[in-house]
Each structure stands twice: as C-alpha cells, then as structure tokens.
Write an enzyme that holds these catalytic residues in place. Structure first.
Site, mmCIF file in Angstrom:
data_model
loop_
_atom_site.group_PDB
_atom_site.id
_atom_site.type_symbol
_atom_site.label_atom_id
_atom_site.label_comp_id
_atom_site.label_asym_id
_atom_site.label_seq_id
_atom_site.Cartn_x
_atom_site.Cartn_y
_atom_site.Cartn_z
ATOM 1 N N SER A 148 -35.726 6.153 12.003
ATOM 2 C CA SER A 148 -35.263 5.556 13.011
ATOM 3 C C SER A 148 -36.678 4.931 13.848
ATOM 4 C CB SER A 148 -34.809 6.584 14.190
ATOM 5 O OG SER A 148 -34.732 6.016 15.585
ATOM 6 N N TYR A 161 -34.708 14.273 18.908
ATOM 7 C CA TYR A 161 -34.160 13.427 17.902
ATOM 8 C C TYR A 161 -35.608 12.560 17.189
ATOM 9 C CZ TYR A 161 -31.814 9.226 16.321
ATOM 10 O OH TYR A 161 -31.451 8.329 15.118
HETATM 11 N N1 LIG Z 1 -27.112 3.364 15.462
HETATM 12 C C1 LIG Z 1 -28.296 3.496 15.723
HETATM 13 O O1 LIG Z 1 -28.736 2.729 16.878
HETATM 14 C C2 LIG Z 1 -29.285 4.280 14.911
HETATM 15 C C3 LIG Z 1 -30.633 3.827 15.171
HETATM 16 C C4 LIG Z 1 -31.649 4.432 14.307
HETATM 17 C C5 LIG Z 1 -31.324 5.334 13.488
HETATM 18 N N2 LIG Z 1 -30.010 5.832 13.308
HETATM 19 C C6 LIG Z 1 -29.873 6.526 12.133
HETATM 20 O O2 LIG Z 1 -28.665 5.901 11.310
HETATM 21 C C7 LIG Z 1 -28.045 7.017 10.663
HETATM 22 C C8 LIG Z 1 -26.499 6.707 10.819
HETATM 23 O O3 LIG Z 1 -26.200 6.800 12.203
HETATM 24 P P1 LIG Z 1 -25.008 6.039 12.893
HETATM 25 O O4 LIG Z 1 -25.291 5.149 13.912
HETATM 26 O O5 LIG Z 1 -24.269 5.142 11.685
HETATM 27 O O6 LIG Z 1 -24.017 7.294 13.391
HETATM 28 P P2 LIG Z 1 -22.556 7.730 13.308
HETATM 29 O O7 LIG Z 1 -22.460 8.583 14.166
HETATM 30 O O8 LIG Z 1 -21.734 6.214 13.427
HETATM 31 O O9 LIG Z 1 -22.147 8.000 11.978
HETATM 32 C C9 LIG Z 1 -22.771 9.331 11.306
HETATM 33 C C10 LIG Z 1 -21.776 9.910 10.456
HETATM 34 O O10 LIG Z 1 -22.287 11.147 9.910
HETATM 35 C C11 LIG Z 1 -21.466 12.271 9.763
HETATM 36 N N3 LIG Z 1 -22.010 13.535 9.962
HETATM 37 C C12 LIG Z 1 -22.462 14.080 11.093
HETATM 38 N N4 LIG Z 1 -22.669 15.370 10.874
HETATM 39 C C13 LIG Z 1 -22.597 15.292 9.433
HETATM 40 C C14 LIG Z 1 -23.018 16.792 8.743
HETATM 41 N N5 LIG Z 1 -23.342 17.817 9.222
HETATM 42 N N6 LIG Z 1 -22.670 16.366 7.180
HETATM 43 C C15 LIG Z 1 -22.142 15.342 6.955
HETATM 44 N N7 LIG Z 1 -21.972 14.369 7.638
HETATM 45 C C16 LIG Z 1 -21.888 14.558 8.820
HETATM 46 C C17 LIG Z 1 -20.476 11.757 10.662
HETATM 47 O O11 LIG Z 1 -19.222 12.346 10.587
HETATM 48 C C18 LIG Z 1 -20.520 10.286 10.760
HETATM 49 O O12 LIG Z 1 -19.341 9.882 9.711
HETATM 50 C C19 LIG Z 1 -28.494 8.239 11.411
HETATM 51 O O13 LIG Z 1 -29.439 9.100 10.586
HETATM 52 C C20 LIG Z 1 -29.049 7.748 12.461
HETATM 53 O O14 LIG Z 1 -30.193 8.973 13.220
HETATM 54 C C21 LIG Z 1 -29.185 5.026 13.974
#
Ligand SMILES: NC(=O)c1ccc[n+]([C@@H]2O[C@H](COP(=O)([O-])OP(=O)(O)OC[C@H]3O[C@@H](n4cnc5c(N)ncnc54)[C@H](O)[C@@H]3O)[C@@H](O)[C@H]2O)c1
Length: 266
Positions: A148, A161
């Site tokens: 991130s 985080y």
């Molecule tokens: N969306 C953003 O702005 C953003 C920015 C920077 C980094 N990220 C990173 O991108 C990645 C995805 O984020 P996103 O925004 O798509 O999130 P999201 O919440 O839309 O999706 C996350 C998925 O992970 C699954 N999950 C959660 N806990 C779990 C577990 N213990 N075991 C297996 N699956 C599990 C959830 O069921 C979900 O399907 C993460 O690593 C997040 O930290 C997101």
C-alpha cells in the site's frame, strides 16, 4: 477540446499458467482473478468469503481459505498443486482495514491489532512459505505482495495498517533476494486509493471522497483493473529482470509533498 491521440495497450498471454490469488472474491483481488482468467490462465481464488465466491466466474476455482491459518494456507496450496500440477504466480492480496483501525495507537483494541497482524502479515508469510516449497522444486515462480501507499508514508490514525503494509514491502525484498538464484522473483505493488469495498468503508476516516480524490495528482481514485494490470506485467517474463522491489501504482500520490500547495477543490 483537442483531438484525442491513440493510447497503447499490452495484450497478456498467460496460457496454462497457474495463478493463486488470495482475497480474490472482492475488489483488487477479484480484478486480478478476472484479468488473469481472460489472458488464458488457470486461476485459483482463495478467500474466506464463500458467499461472495458464488458470483465468481465458474472458470475460476474457489478454495475457501482463511489466510491467517497456516493449515488453511497449506491445504489451499496442496490442493492447487494436486489438481493443476504447480504454481506459477502467487498474489498475496487478502487483507483487512476496517474503520475501527483508524485510531491513535493508545485507543486501539488489541483484538484489532491481532487480526490485522494475522491476516495482513502472517497470512502473506504462510502463503509464500507453502508456495515457495513448490516453486523451489520447479525452479520458477513469481510472488506479488499487494502492499500500500500507506506502507511508504503515513498519516494520523493508521498506526497498525501502515507499519504492517511496509512489512509486506520488506517481505518481498527479503524473499526476492533469498530465492533469486532459484529462478523465483518476488515483488510488491503499492496502490494509492482504489475504488473497492475496503476503501469505501473507510472513506470518512480519510476526510471524505472528494478530499481523498483530490490528494491524488491525477484527480481520481484508481480502479482495481489498473492494479491487476501492474500485477500481470510484473509477473510476466517481460519483467524478468525485476525482483525484490516495489511498484507504486498511485496516481502520483506518493510524489505529492506534504508542503505542496493543495490542488484547488473541484
Ligand atoms: N482499496 C484500496 O484503496 C487499497 C489501497 C492500498 C492497498 N490496498 C490493498 O489491496 C488489497 C485488496 O484490498 P481491496 O481494497 O480489494 O479489499 P476488499 O475488502 O475489497 O477485498 C479483500 C478480500 O480479502 C478477503 N479476505 C479478508 N480476510 C481474509 C482472510 N483472512 N483470508 C482470506 N481472504 C480474506 C475478503 O473476503 C475480500 O474478498 C489489500 O491487501 C489492501 O490492503 C487496497
């Protein structure tokens, strides 16, 4: 308006490659599953959310898995190898950032800290540990950790985080150098704010949608497919000389200095 100029695109070919994506039922992980599938790959989605998995393409293999459990990770990897004969790419993506993490450290519940550490950090380690055994045998493979922008630089109230996300960047660097002579590459991708359920749930904690958008020099949030394309490029042979490093896919967010004049509000 000036006449628009042509833009470039890359066509990916992942025919028969086996791709394991954690957290593939939603947001960025789902886009990664879909884009790899469209490029000919065999895709295995590991996620805790069996309900959301029902709307995945039937061509994606769903494996219910809580990545905070080493046993669950072991089973997911073993079943993938048994069924498809190997693992070419592991995308460590499953992570949580619930609104209750947005607190100064002294107000943070220990339970939230433990959950974040076990999913966002240990989960990446378990999946890599299990997959690397196979990749070492194959003498090939790529691991991509989704980190991130908050792993590079910080803000108030992201006391757990952010530090854990910087750990995801260091995991990739360490594993990258450890396994380079085995033909295995490990990289991380650091997204800016991407329009997903995770980001939407915390939008008020980040100052509201228009403020968050306006902090990105390109003037919008990213979309999950833009992260998927970065992952596909990094895991392709076109990126064969790239390992143990991080790619920020953030619309310029990281380069925008704290002392810069803010953009005028739209
Ligand atoms: N969306 C953003 O702005 C953003 C920015 C920077 C980094 N990220 C990173 O991108 C990645 C995805 O984020 P996103 O925004 O798509 O999130 P999201 O919440 O839309 O999706 C996350 C998925 O992970 C699954 N999950 C959660 N806990 C779990 C577990 N213990 N075991 C297996 N699956 C599990 C959830 O069921 C979900 O399907 C993460 O690593 C997040 O930290 C997101």
């Amino acid at each position: 308006m000036p006449k628009s100029r042509p833009v470039g695109h890359i066509r990916y070919d992942n025919t028969d490659r086996v791709i394991l994506v954690t957290g593939g039922c939603s947001g960025i992980g789902r886009a990664i599953c879909e884009e790899f599938l469209a490029s000919g790959a065999v895709v295995v989605c590991c996620d805790v959310d069996a309900e959301n998995a029902k709307s995945l393409s039937p061509k994606i293999t769903f494996q219910q898995c809580d990545t905070s459990s080493e046993d669950n990770c072991h089973v997911a990897v073993e079943k993938t190898i048994e069924r498809f004969g190997g693992i070419d790419v592991l995308v460590n993506n499953a992570a949580i950032q619930p609104p209750e993490t947005y607190h100064p450290l002294h107000e943070l519940s220990t339970d939230v800290w433990r959950r974040l550490l076990s999913i966002n950090f240990s989960g990446y380690t378990y999946m890599a540990k299990c997959s690397l055994k196979q990749m070492v045998q194959q003498q090939s493979g790529v691991i991509v950790n989704i980190a991130s922008a908050q792993g590079h630089r910080t803000a108030r109230e992201v006391g757990v985080y952010g530090p854990i996300k910087s750990g995801n960047i260091m995991q990739a660097r360490q594993w990258g150098i450890e396994y380079a002579r085995h033909g295995i590459r490990v990289v991380s991708v650091s997204p800016g704010a991407i329009d997903t359920p995770l980001a939407r749930a915390c939008i008020e904690e980040q100052g509201g949608a228009s403020e968050l958008i306006n902090r990105h020099p390109v003037g919008r949030l990213g979309n999950p497919t833009e992260i998927a394309h970065a992952v596909m490029w990094l895991s392709s042979n076109d990126a064969a000389f790239i390992t143990a490093t991080d790619l920020e896919v953030d619309g310029g967010l990281g380069a925008f200095a704290a002392f810069a004049d803010p953009y005028p509000s739209p």
